[in-house]
Scaffold this motif. Structure first.
Motif, PDB file in Angstrom:
ATOM      1  N   LYS A 145      -9.012  -1.884   3.924  1.00  0.00           N
ATOM      2  CA  LYS A 145      -7.708  -1.235   3.774  1.00  0.00           C
ATOM      3  C   LYS A 145      -6.723  -2.187   3.118  1.00  0.00           C
ATOM      4  O   LYS A 145      -5.962  -1.813   2.225  1.00  0.00           O
ATOM      5  CB  LYS A 145      -7.181  -0.791   5.140  1.00  0.00           C
ATOM      6  CG  LYS A 145      -5.832  -0.095   5.085  1.00  0.00           C
ATOM      7  CD  LYS A 145      -5.395   0.331   6.488  1.00  0.00           C
ATOM      8  CE  LYS A 145      -4.055   1.047   6.447  1.00  0.00           C
ATOM      9  NZ  LYS A 145      -3.608   1.453   7.811  1.00  0.00           N
ATOM     10  N   PHE A 146      -6.732  -3.432   3.610  1.00  0.00           N
ATOM     11  CA  PHE A 146      -5.907  -4.500   3.057  1.00  0.00           C
ATOM     12  C   PHE A 146      -6.827  -5.636   2.616  1.00  0.00           C
ATOM     13  O   PHE A 146      -7.991  -5.690   3.002  1.00  0.00           O
ATOM     14  CB  PHE A 146      -4.911  -5.030   4.098  1.00  0.00           C
ATOM     15  CG  PHE A 146      -3.933  -4.005   4.599  1.00  0.00           C
ATOM     16  CD1 PHE A 146      -2.875  -3.590   3.818  1.00  0.00           C
ATOM     17  CD2 PHE A 146      -4.074  -3.467   5.869  1.00  0.00           C
ATOM     18  CE1 PHE A 146      -1.971  -2.643   4.273  1.00  0.00           C
ATOM     19  CE2 PHE A 146      -3.173  -2.524   6.345  1.00  0.00           C
ATOM     20  CZ  PHE A 146      -2.128  -2.104   5.545  1.00  0.00           C
ATOM     21  N   ILE A 152      -2.616  -6.787   7.311  1.00  0.00           N
ATOM     22  CA  ILE A 152      -2.114  -7.589   6.206  1.00  0.00           C
ATOM     23  C   ILE A 152      -2.460  -9.058   6.416  1.00  0.00           C
ATOM     24  O   ILE A 152      -2.301  -9.596   7.515  1.00  0.00           O
ATOM     25  CB  ILE A 152      -0.585  -7.431   6.094  1.00  0.00           C
ATOM     26  CG1 ILE A 152      -0.235  -6.039   5.552  1.00  0.00           C
ATOM     27  CG2 ILE A 152       0.022  -8.501   5.194  1.00  0.00           C
ATOM     28  CD1 ILE A 152       1.246  -5.773   5.509  1.00  0.00           C
ATOM     29  N   ASP A 156      -2.489 -10.273   0.752  1.00  0.00           N
ATOM     30  CA  ASP A 156      -1.557  -9.138   0.749  1.00  0.00           C
ATOM     31  C   ASP A 156      -0.122  -9.625   0.581  1.00  0.00           C
ATOM     32  O   ASP A 156       0.664  -9.033  -0.166  1.00  0.00           O
ATOM     33  CB  ASP A 156      -1.671  -8.355   2.059  1.00  0.00           C
ATOM     34  CG  ASP A 156      -3.043  -7.754   2.261  1.00  0.00           C
ATOM     35  OD1 ASP A 156      -3.333  -6.722   1.636  1.00  0.00           O
ATOM     36  OD2 ASP A 156      -3.834  -8.331   3.036  1.00  0.00           O
ATOM     37  N   GLY A 160       1.908  -8.857  -2.571  1.00  0.00           N
ATOM     38  CA  GLY A 160       2.608  -7.684  -2.058  1.00  0.00           C
ATOM     39  C   GLY A 160       3.798  -7.193  -2.855  1.00  0.00           C
ATOM     40  O   GLY A 160       4.224  -6.050  -2.690  1.00  0.00           O
ATOM     41  N   TRP A 189      -4.247   0.703  -1.805  1.00  0.00           N
ATOM     42  CA  TRP A 189      -3.608  -0.464  -1.196  1.00  0.00           C
ATOM     43  C   TRP A 189      -2.092  -0.428  -1.398  1.00  0.00           C
ATOM     44  O   TRP A 189      -1.330  -0.753  -0.479  1.00  0.00           O
ATOM     45  CB  TRP A 189      -4.185  -1.748  -1.795  1.00  0.00           C
ATOM     46  CG  TRP A 189      -3.466  -2.979  -1.353  1.00  0.00           C
ATOM     47  CD1 TRP A 189      -3.463  -3.515  -0.079  1.00  0.00           C
ATOM     48  CD2 TRP A 189      -2.609  -3.811  -2.142  1.00  0.00           C
ATOM     49  NE1 TRP A 189      -2.658  -4.647  -0.051  1.00  0.00           N
ATOM     50  CE2 TRP A 189      -2.140  -4.848  -1.302  1.00  0.00           C
ATOM     51  CE3 TRP A 189      -2.225  -3.792  -3.479  1.00  0.00           C
ATOM     52  CZ2 TRP A 189      -1.282  -5.846  -1.762  1.00  0.00           C
ATOM     53  CZ3 TRP A 189      -1.376  -4.787  -3.941  1.00  0.00           C
ATOM     54  CH2 TRP A 189      -0.913  -5.790  -3.091  1.00  0.00           C
ATOM     55  N   PHE A 193       0.184  -0.676   1.873  1.00  0.00           N
ATOM     56  CA  PHE A 193       1.036  -1.850   2.038  1.00  0.00           C
ATOM     57  C   PHE A 193       2.498  -1.448   2.186  1.00  0.00           C
ATOM     58  O   PHE A 193       3.207  -1.944   3.066  1.00  0.00           O
ATOM     59  CB  PHE A 193       0.860  -2.793   0.849  1.00  0.00           C
ATOM     60  CG  PHE A 193       1.608  -4.083   0.993  1.00  0.00           C
ATOM     61  CD1 PHE A 193       1.100  -5.118   1.763  1.00  0.00           C
ATOM     62  CD2 PHE A 193       2.826  -4.271   0.364  1.00  0.00           C
ATOM     63  CE1 PHE A 193       1.795  -6.317   1.912  1.00  0.00           C
ATOM     64  CE2 PHE A 193       3.530  -5.465   0.505  1.00  0.00           C
ATOM     65  CZ  PHE A 193       3.014  -6.478   1.280  1.00  0.00           C
TER      66      PHE A 193
END
Length: 229
Positions: A145-146, A152, A156, A160, A189, A193
């Motif tokens: 997912k991250f 995170i 990330d 980010g 993502w 995020f």
């Protein structure tokens, strides 16, 4: 260390200062944010705490200063070692996180900057370079997912700023880098995020940031402003 006074010297539109804020928020650390009037009116404190590069961000903890955003993020993870982990505990995974973070800094960041202030054929070339770098970056997201897994992590935080800035840059430059059909892991993502509460809390106002980046891009293209990171 929960009671130690923490200061962050940054600038409201800085992608690099955001990294520091995200790391502190994920750790649950309270801090005082000092917004610098850059580039010409740097505070005496900033120059005192970072006399070498005289740049933001700077973290001040227990009266001692740490500079450079990626270094600061690692410092935060170590200084507040209990609770939320930013860096992987496994040495190999930690090395991989540093590798991909460096890829973001060395490949993704410069190519996105090129889109930001180039025009014509150079702009189109820059778009292709961004797409290629993001396609490579997707390798680190496979099955996740991250970049940090279900939560995170270091990569990330370093990458980010891209979800918030890239669509803005696309609009300013009049180009399309991402679509629903390409880079599906990067697109997913982006959404995941920007949906994290700690991330949203620190983001600058979109309208204000758009106006700031529009004016800065116009000045760079016209030659009125020299390009600087």
């Amino acid at each position: 260390m929960a009671g130690d006074k923490v200061k962050v010297f940054g600038m409201w539109a800085s992608r690099f200062a955001l990294r520091v804020e995200w790391a502190l928020k994920l750790k649950g650390v309270d801090y005082e944010y000092i917004n610098e009037d850059l580039p010409h009116n740097k505070s005496r404190e900033l120059l005192q705490y970072n006399p070498v590069t005289q740049k933001i961000p700077v973290l001040v903890h227990r009266g001692k200063a740490v500079a450079e955003s990626s270094v600061i993020v690692e410092y935060i993870d170590e200084a507040w070692g209990d609770g939320y982990s930013i860096m992987p505990r496994d040495p190999f995974e930690r090395a991989q996180a540093r590798f991909w973070a460096k890829f973001v800094e060395d490949k993704c960041l410069p190519s996105i900057y090129q889109v930001y202030f180039k025009t014509g054929e150079e702009l189109q070339k820059a778009v292709i370079e961004v797409q290629e770098s993001l396609r490579t970056l997707e390798e680190a997201l496979k099955g996740k997912k991250f970049f940090g897994g279900e939560n995170i992590g270091y990569v990330d935080i370093i990458a980010g700023w891209i979800p918030y800035w890239l669509h803005m840059i696309e609009d300013l430059a009049g180009v399309s880098i991402l679509s629903d059909g390409n880079l599906p892991l990067i697109n997913a993502w982006f959404n995941a995020f920007l949906d994290v509460e700690a991330v949203k809390e620190a983001l600058p106002p979109k309208d204000k940031l758009y106006a700031f980046n529009r004016d800065r891009r116009e000045k760079i293209i016209s030659g009125e402003l020299n390009y600087k990171r």
